[in-house]
Design an enzyme around this catalytic site. Structure first.
Site, PDB file in Angstrom:
ATOM      1  N   HIS A 379       0.800  -1.233   0.000  1.00 56.29           N
ATOM      2  CA  HIS A 379       0.000   0.000   0.000  1.00 56.29           C
ATOM      3  C   HIS A 379       0.828   1.277   0.000  1.00 56.29           C
ATOM      4  O   HIS A 379       0.250   2.360   0.095  1.00 56.29           O
ATOM      5  CB  HIS A 379      -0.913   0.037   1.232  1.00 56.29           C
ATOM      6  N   LYS A 570      -8.386  14.068   4.027  1.00 54.69           N
ATOM      7  CA  LYS A 570      -7.513  12.883   4.081  1.00 54.69           C
ATOM      8  C   LYS A 570      -6.575  13.057   5.273  1.00 54.69           C
ATOM      9  O   LYS A 570      -6.551  14.129   5.882  1.00 54.69           O
ATOM     10  CB  LYS A 570      -6.712  12.729   2.781  1.00 54.69           C
ATOM     11  N   ARG A 571      -5.793  12.028   5.595  1.00 51.59           N
ATOM     12  CA  ARG A 571      -4.842  12.186   6.688  1.00 51.59           C
ATOM     13  C   ARG A 571      -3.910  13.365   6.394  1.00 51.59           C
ATOM     14  O   ARG A 571      -3.562  13.619   5.242  1.00 51.59           O
ATOM     15  CB  ARG A 571      -4.001  10.906   6.869  1.00 51.59           C
ATOM     16  N   LYS A 576       0.880  14.504   1.082  1.00 50.35           N
ATOM     17  CA  LYS A 576      -0.456  14.812   0.547  1.00 50.35           C
ATOM     18  C   LYS A 576      -0.596  16.309   0.251  1.00 50.35           C
ATOM     19  O   LYS A 576      -1.558  16.746  -0.348  1.00 50.35           O
ATOM     20  CB  LYS A 576      -1.545  14.338   1.518  1.00 50.35           C
ATOM     21  N   THR A 678      -8.517   6.588  -2.451  1.00 47.52           N
ATOM     22  CA  THR A 678      -9.892   6.151  -2.736  1.00 47.52           C
ATOM     23  C   THR A 678     -10.854   7.320  -2.522  1.00 47.52           C
ATOM     24  O   THR A 678     -11.964   7.301  -3.047  1.00 47.52           O
ATOM     25  CB  THR A 678     -10.314   4.953  -1.854  1.00 47.52           C
ATOM     26  N   LYS A 682     -14.457   8.564  -4.550  1.00 45.26           N
ATOM     27  CA  LYS A 682     -15.732   8.898  -3.893  1.00 45.26           C
ATOM     28  C   LYS A 682     -16.245  10.251  -4.398  1.00 45.26           C
ATOM     29  O   LYS A 682     -17.438  10.411  -4.678  1.00 45.26           O
ATOM     30  CB  LYS A 682     -15.550   8.923  -2.369  1.00 45.26           C
TER      31      LYS A 682
END
Length: 852
Positions: A379, A570-571, A576, A678, A682
């Site tokens: 992952h 998101k985290r 990110k 993911t 969505k």
């Protein structure tokens, strides 16, 4: 499709795809609800609280599951299919009530029954605690996969740990994240069933005795694993699979020495140490922390699970506790074990230990069976996220497993030496045991050597694994490597969270798309239908209004529902690049201050997510974002044109509210760092447009919908590599770009932290001196792309057309498709569309239907 049982009660949901309520069902639901309130909760309507009503409703819904659940397990024992065991240390399940009602097709009846007894079903749904037993994407993916496995009729089991405390509850105090324990079990969990009769002993510590050529693990400390089962209903097929989570229990016998010394109280208190194993989820995402308790959790889960798998394999007749199978030749034909990342990697040496030490199988045969049964999903590409456990920790915690890993590695090294004689550097790179100042076990290498299949979770990620991280292993065993692009369940992420959009799609396409998401392609022919576009825009606007009301009721903050909702949830992690988003906010804020009457597209920027409690930089970013928001939101010149909102305590149930309301989805990680993502899927399914880099699943999303319908900016993976190779100098970008320089100078100079001007020095210095994720290199392209976004938003019909094209192209990103590929290409099983007869029907009917 005609909606029924409409009322003027404003909050009532439209009932359509969710099933029509039969009068008889409504009557039965009301009876069952009142019975549970009376007999299960021991309350009457005079003293019952809203929480009591929720529990009574949950038990009523669960009653509809139980017969199907038992019948599903009977069916599996009768047919003896190959069973899939999904091993994950995280399951981010969220709430179960609404999802269960939808999958069983009883939401209409429940809704009407609650209305008739004077209760609001939406208010009751809000009372349910999120089962937050995961950090983020990895855990939520596991939850979507369980839904799809049940919907596809696979005999699948999810195994994990029943943490007493899930992912922490995030509170924002003076702009800073603080953590509070998530006591999700405080009021009990109506969905789970404890199974003390299946409690399993687990060993730790001890030493190894050799008897001839046999090894025995002795003088161990014992902990017990007690299972709790939760039902996982498939959609519309009456299949109900099981998620089994293990809880640690101390052995019943106390240390007698304490009794003799009169220290009875101490003996009882010491039981807590054993039970700490399942106390709390480690709140780390994409960050490896080599704590002994974490290693204990990993072994505890796989040891309990494997004993359970082998018990079920041996006694495969329903209701049978005695072994029917004693030969393990058929084990890989009957059992598939999927390792969700390296956390369950110890399943490999543990299965070897059982086969060699307990079942007395020859080593080579045991290794062949283990490899054929196990498969590994990777992952992450981030080096800091890869698990490397120190040898010394294994030595005293799991001494036998250390021996087995050494033996697996010895055979593996022989094979490498045979293929590449004299290439000692390759042997060093490929070894499971890493030499150095501290000797470590590389768990990813253990997973590859011990599995028959290794997969990444997006095409670009799998490609990078083969060319980079696992290049040597790919050259040795190219047949092992596969790609399985992640997916999301359309039941939760459209049907449940966006019912009005689901109804609109059903009007055009019927209902079969719920399990065949590819059928959404049929929406493309309506992309120029003005009436349809207006309907889609109306649904989006209603979702935004609803979210505005939610935000105001929970935070007191008012935002303009006609502004663009620009969302990044998101985290919080440097890769990110929430910081890039913050720099954009500061940039457009400066433009507005300079020219208050400029032509400007109003925006509400929302960021949500949790930072790992020990991750200093991530916590700084939350504080910076909130400080920027404090300045922007209180600036009268800016007014409602720009608002900045931090979504506190982001979790599954909050995602279900914000995703349907979003206009713009931010997926802006540095190319080559996000395995898949993911959240991006969505948003796409719910009709938001994406601004993103060519990273993770964004690449495949762009292919599916066409580059015209997504805002792509920034460097590609190759360009990032090239920049780093030639020597990336972030300061050059800072000096070259006036808007960037102004934004960074304001942050560093204390404009957003006047009470402590040097508060964000670390953040800016890190960017200018070692910008690890090439943020400044992508800044200019990002700002330019955001300007294009603003320009398009001014043309509502053109914007909505792109939204429709996004929804229409979402089919590939269903977790049903992902699981079909796992089933056929890794597990060697075929999905089934067989509908198990419901509990009130003769089971033989299903067989007849199947024969027809």
């Amino acid at each position: 499709m005609a909606s029924v049982l409409q009322s003027d009660h404003e909050k009532r949901k439209q009932i359509s795809v969710r099933g029509i309520a039969q009068v008889e069902n409504v009557t039965n639901f009301k009876k069952s609800f009142n019975r549970h309130l009376h007999f299960t909760l021991v309350k009457d309507r005079n003293v019952a609280t809203p929480r009591d009503y929720f529990f009574a409703l949950a038990h009523t819904v669960r009653d509809n599951l139980v017969g199907r659940w038992i019948r599903t397990q009977q069916y599996y024992y009768e047919k003896d299919p190959k069973r899939i065991y999904y091993l994950s240390l995280e399951y981010y399940m969220g709430r179960a009530l609404c999802n269960t009602m939808i999958n069983l097709g009883i939401q209409g009846a429940c809704d009407e029954a609650m209305y008739q007894v004077g209760l609001d079903i939406e208010e009751l749904q809000e009372i349910e605690e999120d089962a937050g037993l995961g950090n983020g994407g990895l855990g939520r993916l596991a939850a979507c996969f369980l839904d799809s496995m049940a919907t596809l009729g696979l005999a699948a089991y999810g195994y994990g740990i029943r943490y007493d405390y899930g992912i922490f509850t995030q509170k924002i105090q003076e702009g800073w994240q603080t953590e509070e324990p998530d006591d999700w079990l405080q009021y009990g969990n109506p969905w789970e069933k404890s199974r003390p009769e299946f409690t399993i002993p687990i060993k730790f510590y001890g030493r190894i005795e050799k008897h001839g050529d046999k090894y025995k693990w002795v003088d161990c400390q014992m902990v017990y694993a007690m299972p709790y089962d939760s039902p996982i209903p498939g959609y519309g097929n009456n299949t109900v699979n099981t998620m089994r989570l293990w809880s640690a229990k101390a052995p019943k016998n106390f240390d007698l020495k304490f009794f003799n010394d009169g220290e009875y109280i101490q003996a009882v208190c010491d039981r807590n140490l054993a039970e700490n194993i399942s106390r709390v989820l480690y709140p780390n995402d994409n960050m490896f922390e080599g704590k002994e308790l974490r290693l204990k959790q990993e072994y505890f889960m796989v040891a309990a699970t494997l004993q359970d798998i082998i018990r079920r394999y041996k006694s495969s007749k329903f209701g049978c506790r005695d072994p029917v199978r004693t030969n393990f030749e058929a084990f890989p034909e009957k059992v598939a074990i999927q390792l969700n990342d390296t956390h369950p990697a110890l399943a490999i040496p543990e299965l070897m230990r059982i086969l060699v030490d307990i079942e007395e199988m020859p080593w080579d045969k045991a290794l062949e069976i283990t490899q054929r049964a196990c498969a590994y999903t990777n992952h992450t590409l981030l080096p800091e996220a890869l698990e490397r456990w120190p040898i010394h920790m294994f030595e005293y915690l799991l001494p036998r497993h250390l021996q087995i890993i050494y033996d697996i590695n010895a055979g593996h090294m022989e094979r490498v030496a045979k293929m590449w004689p004299g290439d000692f550097d390759r042997m060093r790179r490929m070894s499971i045991i890493e030499e150095g100042s501290v000797k470590n076990i590389n768990m990813a290498h253990l997973c590859i050597v011990g599995s028959h299949a290794v997969n990444g979770v997006a095409a670009i990620h799998s490609d990078l694994l083969q060319k980079g991280l696992f290049k040597d292993f790919f050259e040795m065993d190219p047949h092992k490597f596969q790609n399985k692009t992640n997916g999301i369940t359309p039941r939760r992420w459209l049907l449940l969270c966006n019912p009005n959009l689901a109804d609109l799609i059903a009007e055009k396409l019927g209902e079969t798309w719920v399990t065949k998401l590819d059928e959404l392609r049929g929406l493309e022919k309506f992309a120029n239908d003005q009436k349809f576009l207006l309907s889609v825009a109306k649904v989006k606007q209603e979702n935004k209004m609803k979210f505005v009301q939610y935000l105001e009721s929970t935070t007191g903050m008012r935002i303009d529902p006609s502004a663009m909702f620009d969302v990044q949830v998101k985290r919080i992690h440097e890769y990110k690049r929430q910081l890039l988003n913050i720099l954009h906010i500061v940039t457009i804020y400066n433009r507005l201050k300079k020219k208050p009457d400029m032509d400007f597209t109003p925006r509400v920027v929302m960021i949500g997510g949790k930072a790992a409690p020990g991750y200093h930089m991530a916590k700084q970013l939350i504080k910076l974002y909130n400080n920027v928001g404090r300045v922007v939101n209180n600036d009268r010149i800016v007014g409602d044109k720009l608002k900045v909102v931090f979504l506190e305590n982001y979790r599954v149930s909050l995602a279900e509210k914000v995703i349907p309301a979003a206009d713009l989805s931010e997926q802006i990680s540095t190319a080559g760092t996000e395995a898949s993502g993911t959240g991006n899927m969505k948003f796409m399914l719910n009709g938001a447009l994406t601004i993103g880099t060519l990273d993770g699943a964004n690449v495949e999303m762009a292919e599916e919908m066409g580059r015209d319908n997504i805002f792509i900016f920034g460097m590609t993976v190759d360009e990032v590599d090239e920049l780093v190779k030639k020597g990336y100098k972030p300061r050059e970008y800072y000096e070259k770009n006036e808007e960037l320089r102004q934004a960074l100078d304001m942050i560093r100079g204390g404009f957003f932290s006047p009470e402590k001007p040097d508060l964000f020095h670390d953040v800016v210095d890190a960017l200018l001196n070692h910008d690890r994720f090439c943020l400044l290199a992508d800044y200019e392209a990002y700002i330019k792309c955001q300007d294009e976004v603003s320009a398009l938003y001014k043309d509502p019909m053109a914007w909505t057309k792109k939204c429709v094209m996004n929804i229409a192209a979402s089919g590939k990103f269903s977790s049903d498709r992902t699981i079909e590929q796992y089933a056929r290409e890794i597990w060697g099983v075929e999905p089934s569309d067989f509908v198990i007869p419901p509990p009130y029907e003769d089971p033989s009917r299903g067989k007849e239907d199947a024969a027809k």
